[in-house]
Design a protein around this motif. Structure first.
Motif, PDB file in Angstrom:
ATOM      1  N   TYR A 101     -11.019   6.724   2.415  1.00 32.11           N
ATOM      2  CA  TYR A 101     -11.965   6.044   3.312  1.00 32.11           C
ATOM      3  C   TYR A 101     -11.642   4.545   3.379  1.00 32.11           C
ATOM      4  N   ARG A 102     -11.428   3.961   2.211  1.00 35.13           N
ATOM      5  CA  ARG A 102     -11.118   2.522   2.175  1.00 35.13           C
ATOM      6  C   ARG A 102      -9.855   2.206   2.967  1.00 35.13           C
ATOM      7  N   SER A 114     -10.509   4.126   7.107  1.00 30.08           N
ATOM      8  CA  SER A 114     -11.710   4.132   7.953  1.00 30.08           C
ATOM      9  C   SER A 114     -11.596   3.110   9.092  1.00 30.08           C
ATOM     10  N   ARG A 115     -10.975   1.994   8.806  1.00 29.07           N
ATOM     11  CA  ARG A 115     -10.863   0.952   9.834  1.00 29.07           C
ATOM     12  C   ARG A 115      -9.952   1.407  10.987  1.00 29.07           C
ATOM     13  N   TRP A 170     -11.831   3.914  12.939  1.00 23.77           N
ATOM     14  CA  TRP A 170     -12.838   3.236  13.764  1.00 23.77           C
ATOM     15  C   TRP A 170     -12.181   2.655  15.023  1.00 23.77           C
TER      16      TRP A 170
END
Lengths: 157, 179
Positions: B22-23, B26-27, B30
């Protein structure tokens, strides 16, 4: 045409301007929460029970949540309809009975009463037996079998 | 790209791997979702939804987790778009003004500019929008973008320049004022 395109070209931002504009735009567009850790759903049974009980309390108190299932509504509707029908029938019977009593002096039974009590097995006391003549007067005073049947018989002391 | 050991909930090792993933990603997810919908909050929700679905996933091991998450998020966005054909812009809440140094007028002006740029971005085609989002929200190099977009770095540079120019034209047509 030429002037307008020249004018437009003159107002056109430079690459650096666009670069800065887009950097500023995305700096405030990216949600800050995105940089945090992944928020997985909590699976504590205690919390679930608390949540369920709080939802029950809300459902009990808040009129917005007080909805009945369709089946329940149907049953209530049916019960009301049956009640209304039986009330109407009873009123109808009573009015028919009153009418016949007032016209005949209350001496003869009406067909409505006969129809209303087909299930009642009347004890025939006529010497003629079960001749289906129970509604006819058996004496000079015009008393019928049904009426004699309704007389309460008490044992001798 | 292989997935963290999938199919085992309440597995601390798997949880940690999901956190790490996720770290790291995720960006990027997104940005790609944002390029699809031009809505920052909705794109964020799509990221959360994709990771939540993976967290609850018990099926066959996922070979390419990035592609899996992208597909789940994109499907979710399509579903949302179908249900809600047009997004409604929310008015700024009064709480947003509390404790900020700028005056309410400045905040409103800033928001108006943001809305204008967002609207202009929506008029670009998806590839142009994607290249701008990856460049400016993630600060990716042309080479990194080329991997995602499956083209050469030179093509990415060209597309980036063209997208920026096209955006400037749209903003000019909208009467956007540069500071």
């Amino acid at each position: 045409m030429n002037d307008s395109s020249n004018n437009r070209a003159g107002r056109m931002p430079s690459d650096d301007q666009m670069d800065g504009l887009l950097r500023d735009f995305f700096a405030s567009e990216v949600p800050p929460a995105l940089n945090q850790t992944f928020r997985r759903p909590t699976k504590s049974p205690k919390k679930s029970v608390e949540l369920a009980s709080s939802l029950t309390i809300i459902a009990d108190t808040d009129p917005l949540f007080q909805t009945r299932p369709r089946g329940g509504r149907l049953a209530v509707g049916s019960a009301i309809a049956v009640l209304a029908m039986s009330t109407l029938l009873a009123l109808n019977l009573r009015s028919s009975s009153d009418t016949s009593e007032s016209s005949n002096g209350g001496l003869t039974t009406t067909p409505a009463v006969e129809a209303a009590a087909p299930a009642e097995l009347l004890m025939l006391v006529s010497p003629n037996g079960d001749l289906k003549q129970a509604t006819h007067p058996i004496g000079e005073d015009g008393v019928t079998l049904e009426e004699t049947d309704s007389i309460e018989l008490k044992p001798k002391p | 790209m292989t997935s963290p050991a999938s199919g085992h909930q309440n597995d601390p090792e798997r949880d940690q791997l999901i956190d790490t993933y996720y770290r790291e990603h995720s960006r990027e997810l997104w940005a790609l979702f944002y390029a699809m919908c031009s809505d920052a909050e909705r794109a964020y929700d799509a990221v959360q939804e994709a990771f939540l679905r993976y967290y609850d996933y018990h099926g066959e091991p996922v070979r390419d987790l990035r592609a899996w998450l992208l597909r789940v998020g994109q499907n979710w966005l399509r579903d949302v778009a179908r249900k809600k054909s047009s997004s409604c812009g929310l008015l700024p809440e009064l709480d947003d003004f509390v404790g900020r140094r700028e005056s309410p007028e400045d905040i409103l002006r800033l928001r108006e500019r943001q809305t204008q740029i967002r609207t202009a971005l929506q008029e670009l085609n998806e590839d142009d929008r994607k290249v701008l989002v990856m460049k400016y929200s993630m600060d990716w190099s042309a080479a990194q973008m080329a991997t995602v977009m499956d083209c050469s770095a030179a093509a990415v540079d060209m597309r980036l320049s063209r997208a920026r120019r096209r955006l400037a034209e749209i903003l000019l047509e909208q009467g956007f004022e540069y500071e």
